[in-house]
Write an enzyme that holds these catalytic residues in place. Structure first.
Site, PDB file in Angstrom:
ATOM      1  N   LYS A 154       0.840  -1.218   0.000  1.00  0.00           N
ATOM      2  CA  LYS A 154       0.000   0.000   0.000  1.00  0.00           C
ATOM      3  C   LYS A 154       0.872   1.264   0.000  1.00  0.00           C
ATOM      4  CE  LYS A 154      -2.041  -1.125   3.904  1.00  0.00           C
ATOM      5  NZ  LYS A 154      -1.324  -2.400   4.212  1.00  0.00           N
ATOM      6  N   ARG A 180      -9.920   0.962   8.243  1.00  0.00           N
ATOM      7  CA  ARG A 180      -9.525  -0.395   8.619  1.00  0.00           C
ATOM      8  C   ARG A 180     -10.627  -1.105   9.389  1.00  0.00           C
ATOM      9  NH1 ARG A 180      -3.605   0.533   8.550  1.00  0.00           N
ATOM     10  NH2 ARG A 180      -2.540  -1.397   9.016  1.00  0.00           N
ATOM     11  N   ARG A 194      11.964  -5.180   5.096  1.00  0.00           N
ATOM     12  CA  ARG A 194      11.696  -3.769   4.755  1.00  0.00           C
ATOM     13  C   ARG A 194      12.567  -2.788   5.552  1.00  0.00           C
ATOM     14  NH1 ARG A 194       5.695  -1.693   5.485  1.00  0.00           N
ATOM     15  NH2 ARG A 194       5.984  -2.633   7.540  1.00  0.00           N
ATOM     16  N   ARG A 240      11.143  -0.454  11.116  1.00  0.00           N
ATOM     17  CA  ARG A 240      10.034  -0.193  12.041  1.00  0.00           C
ATOM     18  C   ARG A 240      10.038  -1.146  13.231  1.00  0.00           C
ATOM     19  NH1 ARG A 240       4.748   0.480   8.331  1.00  0.00           N
ATOM     20  NH2 ARG A 240       3.909  -0.851   9.976  1.00  0.00           N
ATOM     21  N   ARG A 247      -0.761  -8.496  13.305  1.00  0.00           N
ATOM     22  CA  ARG A 247      -1.270  -7.523  12.319  1.00  0.00           C
ATOM     23  C   ARG A 247      -2.080  -8.223  11.225  1.00  0.00           C
ATOM     24  NH1 ARG A 247       4.285  -4.795  11.106  1.00  0.00           N
ATOM     25  NH2 ARG A 247       3.218  -3.839   9.341  1.00  0.00           N
TER      26      ARG A 247
HETATM   27  P1  AP5 Z   1       4.872  -1.652   1.869  1.00  0.00           P
HETATM   28  O1  AP5 Z   1       4.511  -0.858   0.668  1.00  0.00           O
HETATM   29  O2  AP5 Z   1       5.614  -0.968   2.954  1.00  0.00           O
HETATM   30  O3  AP5 Z   1       3.573  -2.396   2.425  1.00  0.00           O
HETATM   31  P2  AP5 Z   1       2.297  -1.823   3.180  1.00  0.00           P
HETATM   32  O4  AP5 Z   1       1.105  -2.492   2.614  1.00  0.00           O
HETATM   33  O5  AP5 Z   1       2.315  -0.323   3.201  1.00  0.00           O
HETATM   34  O6  AP5 Z   1       2.603  -2.443   4.592  1.00  0.00           O
HETATM   35  P3  AP5 Z   1       2.557  -1.827   6.064  1.00  0.00           P
HETATM   36  O7  AP5 Z   1       3.279  -2.815   6.940  1.00  0.00           O
HETATM   37  O8  AP5 Z   1       3.053  -0.416   6.103  1.00  0.00           O
HETATM   38  O9  AP5 Z   1       1.064  -1.866   6.343  1.00  0.00           O
HETATM   39  P4  AP5 Z   1       0.402  -1.931   7.676  1.00  0.00           P
HETATM   40  O10 AP5 Z   1      -0.974  -1.845   7.219  1.00  0.00           O
HETATM   41  O11 AP5 Z   1       0.713  -3.062   8.568  1.00  0.00           O
HETATM   42  O12 AP5 Z   1       1.098  -0.700   8.467  1.00  0.00           O
HETATM   43  P5  AP5 Z   1       0.564   0.757   8.819  1.00  0.00           P
HETATM   44  O13 AP5 Z   1       1.742   1.629   8.884  1.00  0.00           O
HETATM   45  O14 AP5 Z   1      -0.588   1.132   7.985  1.00  0.00           O
HETATM   46  O15 AP5 Z   1       5.712  -2.930   1.380  1.00  0.00           O
HETATM   47  C1  AP5 Z   1       6.303  -3.801   2.318  1.00  0.00           C
HETATM   48  C2  AP5 Z   1       7.703  -4.210   1.786  1.00  0.00           C
HETATM   49  O16 AP5 Z   1       7.544  -5.019   0.646  1.00  0.00           O
HETATM   50  C3  AP5 Z   1       8.586  -3.035   1.370  1.00  0.00           C
HETATM   51  O17 AP5 Z   1       9.920  -3.299   1.736  1.00  0.00           O
HETATM   52  C4  AP5 Z   1       8.447  -2.975  -0.151  1.00  0.00           C
HETATM   53  O18 AP5 Z   1       9.636  -2.482  -0.775  1.00  0.00           O
HETATM   54  C5  AP5 Z   1       8.188  -4.435  -0.500  1.00  0.00           C
HETATM   55  N1  AP5 Z   1       7.261  -4.594  -1.608  1.00  0.00           N
HETATM   56  C6  AP5 Z   1       6.153  -3.854  -1.893  1.00  0.00           C
HETATM   57  N2  AP5 Z   1       5.539  -4.329  -3.000  1.00  0.00           N
HETATM   58  C7  AP5 Z   1       6.256  -5.413  -3.400  1.00  0.00           C
HETATM   59  C8  AP5 Z   1       6.123  -6.329  -4.490  1.00  0.00           C
HETATM   60  N3  AP5 Z   1       5.144  -6.238  -5.383  1.00  0.00           N
HETATM   61  N4  AP5 Z   1       7.046  -7.320  -4.580  1.00  0.00           N
HETATM   62  C9  AP5 Z   1       8.079  -7.429  -3.683  1.00  0.00           C
HETATM   63  N5  AP5 Z   1       8.256  -6.569  -2.658  1.00  0.00           N
HETATM   64  C10 AP5 Z   1       7.358  -5.578  -2.511  1.00  0.00           C
HETATM   65  O19 AP5 Z   1      -0.013   0.510  10.293  1.00  0.00           O
HETATM   66  C11 AP5 Z   1       0.844   0.225  11.389  1.00  0.00           C
HETATM   67  C12 AP5 Z   1       0.010   0.151  12.661  1.00  0.00           C
HETATM   68  O20 AP5 Z   1      -0.634   1.414  12.904  1.00  0.00           O
HETATM   69  C13 AP5 Z   1      -1.140  -0.866  12.623  1.00  0.00           C
HETATM   70  O21 AP5 Z   1      -0.709  -2.172  12.979  1.00  0.00           O
HETATM   71  C14 AP5 Z   1      -2.106  -0.256  13.665  1.00  0.00           C
HETATM   72  O22 AP5 Z   1      -1.674  -0.514  14.982  1.00  0.00           O
HETATM   73  C15 AP5 Z   1      -1.945   1.242  13.422  1.00  0.00           C
HETATM   74  N6  AP5 Z   1      -2.931   1.758  12.424  1.00  0.00           N
HETATM   75  C16 AP5 Z   1      -2.639   2.323  11.213  1.00  0.00           C
HETATM   76  N7  AP5 Z   1      -3.775   2.707  10.588  1.00  0.00           N
HETATM   77  C17 AP5 Z   1      -4.803   2.372  11.410  1.00  0.00           C
HETATM   78  C18 AP5 Z   1      -6.220   2.475  11.311  1.00  0.00           C
HETATM   79  N8  AP5 Z   1      -6.814   3.021  10.202  1.00  0.00           N
HETATM   80  N9  AP5 Z   1      -6.970   2.018  12.334  1.00  0.00           N
HETATM   81  C19 AP5 Z   1      -6.391   1.483  13.444  1.00  0.00           C
HETATM   82  N10 AP5 Z   1      -5.055   1.336  13.602  1.00  0.00           N
HETATM   83  C20 AP5 Z   1      -4.265   1.778  12.587  1.00  0.00           C
END
Ligand code: AP5
Length: 229
Positions: free
Chosen positions: A24, A99, A138, A172, A183
């Site tokens: 994402k 979410r 990552r 992270r 997660r």
């Molecule tokens: P990346 O693009 O970083 O993946 P992502 O989907 O953004 O993953 P996240 O881990 O950031 O998502 P998340 O939803 O767990 O975290 P968030 O920060 O939102 O890609 C991952 C890796 O793979 C990278 O190294 C990239 O280079 C590689 N990659 C990408 N595409 C690829 C491909 N096609 N092939 C190979 N490699 C690839 O949330 C963190 C925490 O915050 C949550 O756990 C929760 O506690 C809280 N939170 C955030 N938003 C909310 C909400 N709306 N409600 C409640 N809690 C929330």
């Protein structure tokens, strides 16, 4: 005037849905550069609140470290405030929000107050097993936040960010095997039901997100062009 959102009726609103590691953030940053839209990542906003030591950040910290979802009231307030900033008038890509069904309904309410609606909710379809590999490899540039991966995306010059030339990188705190499992569980229990929610609104588009980053970016660019035409 809506309470919070600043986007005019014509500004695109796109949602990226998908489990942790689905890509994402990677794809939202690419769409931001290509289309001039604003990436709104609630994960980034929450991490900034934790780093700043705000009240919301203090409440969110332990929850995030456990891999659980932060409460709807905190996240909706943070998102609403960010949407009210002037740059969001260009249109937004929501990365990691909504979410839960409560968050999705709150977003619909915010948008409807200004006559807006979601242009598309794109579900990045991936295998859970591959997500652990993606997340554990990552890292990001400490200066500009550009994302990298030990196996899939390394800087062209080792140790130097392609985008800004920075030489400090970070990982992270929640990118460890135990937290990733929590997660993924939270995603399937609380976020996956949004696939049906947006299907019922005829806004859902599913894409296979197991391929190369550039190929997925191409599919998303086509969706954005169609959805905002
Ligand atoms: P990346 O693009 O970083 O993946 P992502 O989907 O953004 O993953 P996240 O881990 O950031 O998502 P998340 O939803 O767990 O975290 P968030 O920060 O939102 O890609 C991952 C890796 O793979 C990278 O190294 C990239 O280079 C590689 N990659 C990408 N595409 C690829 C491909 N096609 N092939 C190979 N490699 C690839 O949330 C963190 C925490 O915050 C949550 O756990 C929760 O506690 C809280 N939170 C955030 N938003 C909310 C909400 N709306 N409600 C409640 N809690 C929330």
């Amino acid at each position: 005037m809506m309470d919070g959102a600043n986007t005019p009726a014509t500004a695109p609103v796109l949602i990226l849905l998908g489990p942790p590691g689905a890509g994402k953030g990677t794809q939202a940053r690419m769409l931001e550069e290509t289309f001039g839209l604003v990436q709104l990542s609630t994960g980034d906003l929450l991490r900034a609140a934790v780093a700043a030591g705000t009240e919301a950040g203090q409440r969110a910290k332990a929850v995030m470290e456990a891999g659980e979802l932060v409460s709807d009231d905190i996240v909706i307030a943070i998102l609403r405030d960010r949407l009210a900033e002037a740059d969001c008038a260009k249109g937004v890509i929501l990365d990691g929000f909504p979410r839960t069904t409560v968050q999705a309904e709150a977003l619909d309410g915010l948008l409807s107050e200004s006559g807006q609606k979601i242009n598309a909710a794109v579900s990045l379809e991936v295998d859970d097993a591959a997500m652990v590999t993606r997340i554990s490899g990552r890292y990001t540039c400490g200066a500009c936040g550009e994302g990298y991966h030990d196996s899939f995306k390394q800087p062209a010059k080792a140790g130097t960010c392609d985008k800004c030339g920075g030489t400090e990188f970070k990982r992270r705190a929640d990118d460890n095997a135990e937290t990733v499992a929590a997660r993924l569980e939270a995603y399937h229990a609380q976020t996956a039901p949004l696939i049906d929610y947006y299907a019922a609104q005829h806004a859902l588009i599913g894409i296979d997100a197991m391929g190369e980053i550039e190929d997925i970016a191409g599919k998303l660019a086509a969706i954005v062009k169609t959805a905002t035409a």
